[in-house]
Design a protein around this motif. Structure first.
Motif, PDB file in Angstrom:
ATOM      1  N   GLY A 165       0.677  -1.162  -0.060  1.00  0.00           N
ATOM      2  CA  GLY A 165      -0.013  -0.099   0.152  1.00  0.00           C
ATOM      3  C   GLY A 165       0.867   1.412  -0.067  1.00  0.00           C
ATOM      4  O   GLY A 165       0.127   2.304   0.055  1.00  0.00           O
ATOM      5  N   TYR A 166       2.053   1.174  -0.068  1.00  0.00           N
ATOM      6  CA  TYR A 166       3.066   2.620  -0.212  1.00  0.00           C
ATOM      7  C   TYR A 166       2.893   3.049  -1.566  1.00  0.00           C
ATOM      8  O   TYR A 166       3.024   2.367  -2.444  1.00  0.00           O
ATOM      9  CB  TYR A 166       4.242   2.311   0.321  1.00  0.00           C
ATOM     10  N   SER A 167       2.778   4.447  -1.672  1.00  0.00           N
ATOM     11  CA  SER A 167       2.421   5.042  -2.919  1.00  0.00           C
ATOM     12  C   SER A 167       3.341   6.370  -2.982  1.00  0.00           C
ATOM     13  O   SER A 167       2.749   6.975  -1.873  1.00  0.00           O
ATOM     14  CB  SER A 167       1.362   5.119  -3.538  1.00  0.00           C
ATOM     15  N   PRO A 168       4.396   6.710  -3.561  1.00  0.00           N
ATOM     16  CA  PRO A 168       4.848   5.980  -4.896  1.00  0.00           C
ATOM     17  C   PRO A 168       5.889   4.790  -4.111  1.00  0.00           C
ATOM     18  O   PRO A 168       6.732   5.483  -3.265  1.00  0.00           O
ATOM     19  CB  PRO A 168       5.670   7.228  -5.635  1.00  0.00           C
ATOM     20  N   ALA A 169       5.679   3.812  -4.564  1.00  0.00           N
ATOM     21  CA  ALA A 169       6.910   2.607  -4.169  1.00  0.00           C
ATOM     22  C   ALA A 169       7.883   2.826  -4.253  1.00  0.00           C
ATOM     23  O   ALA A 169       8.835   2.347  -3.513  1.00  0.00           O
ATOM     24  CB  ALA A 169       6.098   1.446  -4.409  1.00  0.00           C
ATOM     25  N   LYS A 170       8.419   3.249  -5.308  1.00  0.00           N
ATOM     26  CA  LYS A 170       9.936   3.642  -5.785  1.00  0.00           C
ATOM     27  C   LYS A 170      10.516   4.295  -4.977  1.00  0.00           C
ATOM     28  O   LYS A 170      11.679   4.303  -4.447  1.00  0.00           O
ATOM     29  CB  LYS A 170       9.750   3.733  -7.350  1.00  0.00           C
ATOM     30  N   LEU A 171       9.865   5.613  -4.678  1.00  0.00           N
ATOM     31  CA  LEU A 171      10.584   6.556  -4.046  1.00  0.00           C
ATOM     32  C   LEU A 171      10.752   6.184  -2.598  1.00  0.00           C
ATOM     33  O   LEU A 171      11.596   6.304  -1.809  1.00  0.00           O
ATOM     34  CB  LEU A 171       9.471   7.945  -3.717  1.00  0.00           C
ATOM     35  N   PHE A 172       9.705   5.306  -1.761  1.00  0.00           N
ATOM     36  CA  PHE A 172       9.752   4.826  -0.506  1.00  0.00           C
ATOM     37  C   PHE A 172      10.983   3.616  -0.498  1.00  0.00           C
ATOM     38  O   PHE A 172      11.318   3.651   0.375  1.00  0.00           O
ATOM     39  CB  PHE A 172       8.512   4.268  -0.106  1.00  0.00           C
ATOM     40  N   ALA A 173      10.899   2.770  -1.569  1.00  0.00           N
ATOM     41  CA  ALA A 173      12.099   1.789  -1.913  1.00  0.00           C
ATOM     42  C   ALA A 173      13.477   2.629  -1.512  1.00  0.00           C
ATOM     43  O   ALA A 173      14.213   2.226  -0.766  1.00  0.00           O
ATOM     44  CB  ALA A 173      11.957   1.113  -3.076  1.00  0.00           C
ATOM     45  N   VAL A 174      13.545   3.596  -2.412  1.00  0.00           N
ATOM     46  CA  VAL A 174      14.799   4.255  -2.299  1.00  0.00           C
ATOM     47  C   VAL A 174      15.333   4.792  -0.739  1.00  0.00           C
ATOM     48  O   VAL A 174      16.278   4.868  -0.359  1.00  0.00           O
ATOM     49  CB  VAL A 174      14.878   5.489  -3.345  1.00  0.00           C
ATOM     50  N   ILE A 175      13.953   5.478  -0.257  1.00  0.00           N
ATOM     51  CA  ILE A 175      14.050   6.199   1.047  1.00  0.00           C
ATOM     52  C   ILE A 175      14.543   5.231   2.080  1.00  0.00           C
ATOM     53  O   ILE A 175      15.618   5.317   2.994  1.00  0.00           O
ATOM     54  CB  ILE A 175      12.823   6.817   1.436  1.00  0.00           C
ATOM     55  N   THR A 176      14.028   4.035   1.956  1.00  0.00           N
ATOM     56  CA  THR A 176      14.174   2.875   3.048  1.00  0.00           C
ATOM     57  C   THR A 176      15.701   2.346   2.897  1.00  0.00           C
ATOM     58  O   THR A 176      16.139   2.168   3.910  1.00  0.00           O
ATOM     59  CB  THR A 176      13.236   1.774   2.615  1.00  0.00           C
ATOM     60  N   GLY A 177      16.038   2.122   1.430  1.00  0.00           N
ATOM     61  CA  GLY A 177      17.402   1.521   1.340  1.00  0.00           C
ATOM     62  C   GLY A 177      18.267   2.445   1.814  1.00  0.00           C
ATOM     63  O   GLY A 177      19.565   2.078   2.373  1.00  0.00           O
ATOM     64  N   VAL A 178      18.269   3.773   1.406  1.00  0.00           N
ATOM     65  CA  VAL A 178      19.379   4.815   1.677  1.00  0.00           C
ATOM     66  C   VAL A 178      19.126   5.142   3.309  1.00  0.00           C
ATOM     67  O   VAL A 178      20.382   5.079   3.898  1.00  0.00           O
ATOM     68  CB  VAL A 178      19.196   6.052   0.852  1.00  0.00           C
ATOM     69  N   THR A 179      18.280   4.988   4.023  1.00  0.00           N
ATOM     70  CA  THR A 179      18.196   5.292   5.417  1.00  0.00           C
ATOM     71  C   THR A 179      18.797   4.018   6.295  1.00  0.00           C
ATOM     72  O   THR A 179      19.596   4.251   7.052  1.00  0.00           O
ATOM     73  CB  THR A 179      16.737   5.383   5.900  1.00  0.00           C
ATOM     74  N   GLU A 180      18.480   2.994   5.756  1.00  0.00           N
ATOM     75  CA  GLU A 180      19.017   1.610   6.173  1.00  0.00           C
ATOM     76  C   GLU A 180      20.551   1.661   6.088  1.00  0.00           C
ATOM     77  O   GLU A 180      21.649   1.340   7.140  1.00  0.00           O
ATOM     78  CB  GLU A 180      18.717   0.505   5.904  1.00  0.00           C
ATOM     79  N   LEU A 181      21.258   1.929   4.605  1.00  0.00           N
ATOM     80  CA  LEU A 181      22.416   1.974   4.467  1.00  0.00           C
ATOM     81  C   LEU A 181      23.370   2.821   5.138  1.00  0.00           C
ATOM     82  O   LEU A 181      24.464   2.742   5.578  1.00  0.00           O
ATOM     83  CB  LEU A 181      22.517   2.013   2.945  1.00  0.00           C
ATOM     84  N   GLY A 182      22.859   3.933   5.150  1.00  0.00           N
ATOM     85  CA  GLY A 182      23.433   5.360   5.831  1.00  0.00           C
ATOM     86  C   GLY A 182      23.279   5.207   7.312  1.00  0.00           C
ATOM     87  O   GLY A 182      24.404   5.425   7.876  1.00  0.00           O
TER      88      GLY A 182
END
Length: 109
Positions: free
Chosen positions: A67-84
């Protein structure tokens, strides 16, 4: 007759930072490195597909499915947040450890 008054000084309470031992410091370093590296690996799974992860497309598909929209943006935010977020404690711990080692060498010489 003269009386002497003794002035006793009361030591301030020991704070938690003063009470730490070398073993506790090493334990905290190991914990920070472990948690930091786990977060880096989890972020790399989401962003790059490393370590058996779905990559950015797989993460975006999952987030869109729940249910997250826009999914691609949230995927980038999630990945960058965890990596950083994972890199910060790991890098900070290594820098502090190297700095402590350098100070130790300077004091000994």
């Amino acid at each position: 007759m003269r009386t002497q008054t003794s002035t006793s000084t009361i030591d301030p309470p020991v704070t938690s930072t003063q009470a730490t031992t070398r073993g506790q410091d090493i334990g905290l370093l190991a914990l920070r490195l472990t948690v930091g590296l786990l977060l880096v690996a989890h972020g790399a799974q989401k962003l790059f597909g490393w370590f058996g992860g779905g990559g950015l497309d797989g993460t975006a598909a999952f987030l869109g499915q729940v249910g997250y929209s826009p999914a691609k943006l949230f995927a980038v935010i999630t990945g960058v947040t965890e990596l950083g977020g994972g890199m910060r404690p790991a890098v900070a711990s290594v820098v502090v450890g190297l700095g402590a080692g350098a100070v130790t060498l300077l004091v000994k010489t």
